[in-house]
Design a protein around this motif. Structure first.
Motif, mmCIF file in Angstrom:
data_model
loop_
_atom_site.group_PDB
_atom_site.id
_atom_site.type_symbol
_atom_site.label_atom_id
_atom_site.label_comp_id
_atom_site.label_asym_id
_atom_site.label_seq_id
_atom_site.Cartn_x
_atom_site.Cartn_y
_atom_site.Cartn_z
ATOM 1 N N ASP A 53 38.529 30.737 9.179
ATOM 2 C CA ASP A 53 39.428 29.868 8.412
ATOM 3 C C ASP A 53 39.075 29.839 6.932
ATOM 4 N N VAL A 54 37.819 30.116 6.609
ATOM 5 C CA VAL A 54 37.369 30.159 5.216
ATOM 6 C C VAL A 54 36.685 31.507 5.009
ATOM 7 N N ILE A 55 36.990 32.147 3.880
ATOM 8 C CA ILE A 55 36.548 33.529 3.622
ATOM 9 C C ILE A 55 35.564 33.538 2.452
ATOM 10 N N THR A 56 34.606 34.459 2.477
ATOM 11 C CA THR A 56 33.778 34.739 1.297
ATOM 12 C C THR A 56 33.973 36.213 0.919
ATOM 13 N N ASP A 57 33.382 36.614 -0.208
ATOM 14 C CA ASP A 57 33.500 38.039 -0.575
ATOM 15 C C ASP A 57 32.413 38.869 0.105
ATOM 16 N N GLY A 58 31.633 38.201 0.971
ATOM 17 C CA GLY A 58 30.582 38.909 1.698
ATOM 18 C C GLY A 58 29.332 39.171 0.875
ATOM 19 N N GLU A 59 29.350 38.717 -0.392
ATOM 20 C CA GLU A 59 28.197 38.918 -1.290
ATOM 21 C C GLU A 59 27.743 40.376 -1.290
ATOM 22 N N ILE A 60 28.720 41.274 -1.226
ATOM 23 C CA ILE A 60 28.397 42.707 -1.140
ATOM 24 C C ILE A 60 27.719 43.183 -2.423
ATOM 25 N N ARG A 61 28.019 42.523 -3.543
ATOM 26 C CA ARG A 61 27.416 42.956 -4.814
ATOM 27 C C ARG A 61 25.922 42.652 -4.869
ATOM 28 N N ARG A 62 25.483 41.700 -4.047
ATOM 29 C CA ARG A 62 24.084 41.281 -4.127
ATOM 30 C C ARG A 62 23.272 42.051 -3.082
ATOM 31 N N GLN A 63 21.989 42.210 -3.364
ATOM 32 C CA GLN A 63 21.109 42.775 -2.354
ATOM 33 C C GLN A 63 20.168 41.669 -1.916
ATOM 34 N N ARG A 64 19.981 41.528 -0.615
ATOM 35 C CA ARG A 64 19.166 40.454 -0.045
ATOM 36 C C ARG A 64 19.639 39.110 -0.566
ATOM 37 N N PHE A 65 20.916 38.952 -0.819
ATOM 38 C CA PHE A 65 21.660 37.765 -1.231
ATOM 39 C C PHE A 65 21.169 37.145 -2.541
ATOM 40 N N LEU A 66 20.065 37.622 -3.071
ATOM 41 C CA LEU A 66 19.415 36.946 -4.186
ATOM 42 C C LEU A 66 19.156 37.864 -5.368
ATOM 43 N N TRP A 67 18.792 39.127 -5.083
ATOM 44 C CA TRP A 67 18.170 39.941 -6.115
ATOM 45 C C TRP A 67 19.078 40.228 -7.299
ATOM 46 N N ASN A 68 20.336 40.505 -7.043
ATOM 47 C CA ASN A 68 21.194 40.835 -8.163
ATOM 48 C C ASN A 68 21.453 39.638 -9.073
ATOM 49 N N VAL A 69 21.311 38.438 -8.508
ATOM 50 C CA VAL A 69 21.434 37.235 -9.332
ATOM 51 C C VAL A 69 20.178 37.071 -10.187
ATOM 52 N N VAL A 70 19.008 37.237 -9.572
ATOM 53 C CA VAL A 70 17.750 37.119 -10.331
ATOM 54 C C VAL A 70 17.695 38.171 -11.444
ATOM 55 N N GLU A 71 18.193 39.364 -11.145
ATOM 56 C CA GLU A 71 18.119 40.444 -12.135
ATOM 57 C C GLU A 71 18.984 40.171 -13.370
ATOM 58 N N ARG A 72 19.884 39.219 -13.272
ATOM 59 C CA ARG A 72 20.705 38.878 -14.439
ATOM 60 C C ARG A 72 20.000 37.882 -15.369
ATOM 61 N N LEU A 73 18.836 37.397 -14.944
ATOM 62 C CA LEU A 73 18.085 36.468 -15.787
ATOM 63 C C LEU A 73 17.303 37.243 -16.834
ATOM 64 N N ALA A 115 20.450 33.234 -18.993
ATOM 65 C CA ALA A 115 21.362 34.184 -18.339
ATOM 66 C C ALA A 115 22.504 34.461 -19.316
ATOM 67 N N PRO A 116 22.231 35.320 -20.311
ATOM 68 C CA PRO A 116 23.216 35.508 -21.394
ATOM 69 C C PRO A 116 24.576 35.960 -20.884
ATOM 70 N N GLU A 117 24.606 36.717 -19.805
ATOM 71 C CA GLU A 117 25.888 37.201 -19.268
ATOM 72 C C GLU A 117 26.314 36.413 -18.029
ATOM 73 N N GLY A 118 25.710 35.250 -17.787
ATOM 74 C CA GLY A 118 26.024 34.478 -16.586
ATOM 75 C C GLY A 118 25.351 35.087 -15.360
ATOM 76 N N LEU A 119 25.615 34.494 -14.204
ATOM 77 C CA LEU A 119 24.968 34.937 -12.966
ATOM 78 C C LEU A 119 25.837 35.904 -12.161
ATOM 79 N N GLY A 120 27.042 36.177 -12.641
ATOM 80 C CA GLY A 120 27.886 37.187 -11.994
ATOM 81 C C GLY A 120 28.816 36.647 -10.921
#
Ligand SMILES: [Zn+2]
Length: 352
Positions: free
Chosen positions: A64-84, A115-120
């Motif tokens: 009933d509720v959808i996400t984008d699957g967080e496909i852009r992230r690896q291990r759900f966290l790393w690509n966010v941390v890498e933007r710091l 995070a000059p470019e935001g967290l993505g």
């Protein structure tokens, strides 16, 4: 009934926690990119295709509720941390043998983080919005979890995590506000670290930090607390008892918690303390290869309903599917929806 933006989501709405299993060829493309055999445009094309598949498979399962699957992230966290920015990478001290939490790189601060470019996440949301008309949830690691691989050094008092945590809370808060400005209405903060972070943070401080993180964010807010799921392994003592009842001072309408992997242990805590909050109960064990039958899932839902009124209940998985193979994830989503349908029929009297 649970609602979103005033829209009735129906009885026992279903959703994943956040991440969906990436297709095998996304892993192959990442490897090709690292080896210089593929370029960024190839990677972006593959990621966009994989997000389409993630959305389609969630819709096909009947969520009933959808996400984008967080496909852009690896291990759900790393690509966010890498933007710091303000961090330097410390290579893992253990690289051979079993892959686990200590196989990942760590970071040290060299100055205050930003995070000059935001967290993505805004980019993630605006793309998935073009793919579905269903309600969308956007998930963001919270400051406790973002800080997990970071040691405060430069820019912070040595050994004191609090100033770093509050800087991260401010960065997440800015991202959440931008998500709302872009049209997002349902946001989830993922804080597995809230269940047992090292060094230990008192629950009251965890709550203060969470409330800073979501301050002024005009959306439905969920808080997901699990026990970790790196390579399918938890990282903490698997109990919510030390968090209750203080965690309910967190300004979240909905709590997404892990139960299936513990054979529904501690569901009584929610009955005792949950009050007016909504619960998204984990009734699918993402860490097990066993594929639940619809009846297995229905049995777990019936157990939850002994403690939670149906109009306060969402059904979800214990955690995301980032450590689960695609075929298994798909089978488990199907079981989630089939189990929910069995119990909905019972509640409506049709199954009696
Ligand atoms: Zn989780």
């Amino acid at each position: 009934m649970p609602t979103l933006n005033g829209v009735d989501l129906g009885l026992l709405p279903t959703m994943g926690v956040g991440s969906y299993a990436s297709p095998a060829w996304v892993f192959a493309m990442r490897r090709a990119l690292r080896a210089g055999e593929a370029g960024p445009a190839d990677m972006e094309e593959a990621i966009q295709d994989a997000i389409k598949i993630a959305v389609w498979e969630q819709e096909e399962a009947g969520l009933d509720v959808i996400t984008d699957g967080e496909i852009r992230r690896q291990r759900f966290l790393w690509n966010v941390v890498e933007r710091l920015s303000g961090l330097t990478v410390i290579p893992p001290q253990r690289k051979l043998g079993v892959v686990s939490y200590d196989s990942a790189p760590r970071f040290e601060t060299v100055e205050r983080v930003s995070a000059p470019e935001g967290l993505g996440l805004v980019q993630e949301y605006t793309y998935v919005r073009t793919l579905t008309n269903k309600p969308i949830k956007v998930c963001c690691p919270g400051p406790l979890t973002l800080a997990l691989p970071i040691t405060p050094k430069g820019g912070y008092p040595s050994g004191d995590y609090l100033p770093l945590l509050y800087d991260l809370a401010a960065l997440v808060n800015r991202e959440l506000r931008q998500l709302v400005a872009a049209g997002a209405t349902f946001l989830q903060i993922d804080e597995p670290s809230a269940a047992g972070r090292t060094p230990h943070l008192p629950v009251t401080e965890t709550v203060t930090l969470f409330n800073e993180t979501v301050a002024g964010v005009q959306a439905k807010i969920a808080l997901h607390i699990c026990f970790g799921n790196n390579q399918g392994r938890p990282a903490m003592k698997r109990t919510y008892a030390p968090l209750f009842p203080h965690i309910l001072a967190a300004k979240a309408e909905l709590f997404a918690l892990e139960f299936a992997n513990r054979e529904m242990a501690e569901i009584g805590l929610w009955g005792q303390y949950g009050g007016d909050r909504e619960l998204a109960a984990g009734v699918i064990d993402v860490k097990s290869m066993y594929v639940e039958t619809p009846e297995d899932v229905a049995e777990r839902i019936r157990t939850v309903l002994e403690h939670v009124p149906p109009h306060k209940l969402y059904l979800t998985c214990d955690c995301g599917f980032s450590a689960t193979s695609r075929g298994l994830a798909r089978a488990k989503l199907n079981a989630l929806v089939a189990g929910a349908r069995l119990v909905r029929r019972e509640l409506s009297g049709a199954g009696a």
